[in-house]
Design a protein around this motif. Structure first.
Motif, PDB file in Angstrom:
ATOM      1  N   THR A  71     -62.445  61.240  26.013  1.00 20.48           N
ATOM      2  CA  THR A  71     -61.339  61.064  26.953  1.00 20.48           C
ATOM      3  C   THR A  71     -61.684  61.656  28.313  1.00 20.48           C
ATOM      4  O   THR A  71     -61.358  61.077  29.358  1.00 20.48           O
ATOM      5  CB  THR A  71     -60.049  61.700  26.379  1.00 20.48           C
ATOM      6  OG1 THR A  71     -59.714  61.001  25.174  1.00 20.48           O
ATOM      7  CG2 THR A  71     -58.891  61.604  27.346  1.00 20.48           C
ATOM      8  N   ASP A 182     -59.204  53.727  25.515  1.00 17.56           N
ATOM      9  CA  ASP A 182     -59.402  54.997  24.812  1.00 17.56           C
ATOM     10  C   ASP A 182     -58.771  54.880  23.427  1.00 17.56           C
ATOM     11  O   ASP A 182     -57.555  54.891  23.294  1.00 17.56           O
ATOM     12  CB  ASP A 182     -58.777  56.136  25.630  1.00 17.56           C
ATOM     13  CG  ASP A 182     -59.302  57.508  25.209  1.00 17.56           C
ATOM     14  OD1 ASP A 182     -60.010  57.592  24.178  1.00 17.56           O
ATOM     15  OD2 ASP A 182     -59.003  58.484  25.913  1.00 17.56           O
ATOM     16  N   GLU A 183     -59.593  54.757  22.408  1.00 21.21           N
ATOM     17  CA  GLU A 183     -59.162  54.598  21.011  1.00 21.21           C
ATOM     18  C   GLU A 183     -58.121  53.482  20.873  1.00 21.21           C
ATOM     19  O   GLU A 183     -56.991  53.730  20.440  1.00 21.21           O
ATOM     20  CB  GLU A 183     -58.623  55.930  20.482  1.00 21.21           C
ATOM     21  CG  GLU A 183     -59.592  57.064  20.767  1.00 21.21           C
ATOM     22  CD  GLU A 183     -59.796  58.013  19.595  1.00 21.21           C
ATOM     23  OE1 GLU A 183     -59.475  57.636  18.463  1.00 21.21           O
ATOM     24  OE2 GLU A 183     -60.303  59.100  19.833  1.00 21.21           O
TER      25      GLU A 183
END
Ligand SMILES: Nc1ncnc2c1ncn2[C@@H]1O[C@H](COP(=O)(O)OP(=O)(O)OP(=O)(O)O)[C@@H](O)[C@H]1O
Ligand SMILES: [Mg+2]
Length: 324
Positions: A71, A182-183
């Protein structure tokens, strides 16, 4: 953070212009180029001396355990935090001084999603579409149908997975040159996850670029061309997924009628005999299984079992010594 998945794109009133700008001339520059980027937080966590280039038409999986620095890296790409040293370039533009121009061409899904809680998904997308000049409602409805998202309930009552869909559609619906996710598949059921992966592959086939983070290799391997492994803030490996697969060692157990013809298997390249069993062998096969299957085609096979180790086992065991 501002309450939008894609507030960074809000300055783009004309996506068709942005898309035109994304063709030809500007495609000579890599969509992502990080050079010696370092950001160390007060507590000592962060990212250290990270260099990485991601090309056009590529899906890049950014893999690492919790706290590895995924992140942090993504936030530096978006200029949400600034590196203490090193450079971040997007499409050849400086991620900080040319942030507005760069953000016009990217879609972003943050790890901690903040949405307009009182709006419905439909209203959320309409809001984005007004800011960006599209897409039309039919496109949005198509996305919602594909991902099985209820468009008319307020976002605040949606489940975690359905909120994630709102974020994903918001990031993807304008078909940006670069997707930074992000994910992205956290909380999605396997069917939806597969649909998202298919859409990401389609984006890449169309020449666009996808950068996504995950902590599960088997998941990113489904969609990524290359995988980068980050641990303790350092990028310790970058590999093609096809190369990781090729390194996979299969455990093969075969039995043939009266044990006849087994010698043909023993001399094959990449094949090691682990154990002799009644009428058969236990083997370890590195790389492709094709040679052994071809050799078996001429034999009276009674029983055959193949155990494939998970990609996780293959990849992580290989780098364990380096990373720890
Ligand atoms: N604002 C902050 N202040 C201090 N330390 C931070 C901050 N943000 C992140 N860190 C630390 O930096 C390191 C990397 O964090 P980061 O959030 O980038 O990891 P990650 O790979 O995204 O992990 P996860 O898989 O859990 O999302 C961690 O050690 C974390 O504790
Ligand atoms: Mg994270």
């Amino acid at each position: 953070m501002r309450p939008s998945t894609l507030a960074t794109r809000a300055e783009a009133p004309d996506p068709s212009r942005a898309r035109r700008a994304g063709t030809d001339a500007t495609r000579s520059e890599a969509p992502i180029a990080l050079t010696g980027v370092t950001k160390v937080y007060r507590g000592g966590g962060g990212v250290r001396d990270l260099s990485l280039e991601v090309g056009w038409g590529e899906v890049f999986g950014f893999l690492g355990p919790n706290g590895a620095g995924k992140t942090t890296t993504i936030r530096m790409l978006l200029d949400l935090i600034r590196p203490q040293s090193g450079s971040v370039r997007l499409f050849g533009l400086d991620a900080r001084t040319d942030a507005v121009a760069a953000h016009r061409r990217l879609g972003y899904l943050p790890g901690e999603l903040a949405l307009y809680e009182r709006l419905s998904a439909r209203e959320t997308f309409a809001h984005f579409a007004r800011l960006r000049g599209g897409p039309d409602e039919a496109t949005v409805e198509n996305w919602a149908r594909e991902l099985d998202l209820e468009l008319d309930r307020p976002v605040r009552v949606l489940s975690r997975g359905n909120r994630q869909k709102v974020g994903l559609i918001g990031a993807m619906m304008n078909e940006p040159d670069l997707l930074v996710l992000d994910e992205p598949t956290v909380g999605l059921d396997p069917l939806v996850q597969r649909t998202v992966h298919r859409r990401l592959r389609e984006a890449a086939t169309a020449g666009r670029t996808v950068f996504l983070s995950s902590h599960v290799l088997s998941e990113v391997a489904e969609v990524a061309d290359r995988v980068g492994l980050i641990r303790d803030g350092r990028l310790i490996a970058i590999e093609r997924v096809s190369e990781i697969r090729a390194r996979a060692v299969h455990a093969v157990e075969v039995r043939v009628g009266a044990g006849a013809g087994l010698a043909a298997l023993e001399g094959l390249g990449g094949v090691t005999v682990r154990e002799r069993i009644e009428d058969g062998l236990r083997l370890e096969v590195v790389g492709s299984l094709n040679p052994i299957l071809a050799a078996l085609a001429g034999l009276d096979v009674l029983d055959l079992s193949v155990h494939e180790p998970s990609l996780e086992e293959v990849f992580l065991s290989y780098y364990d010594g380096i990373a720890r």
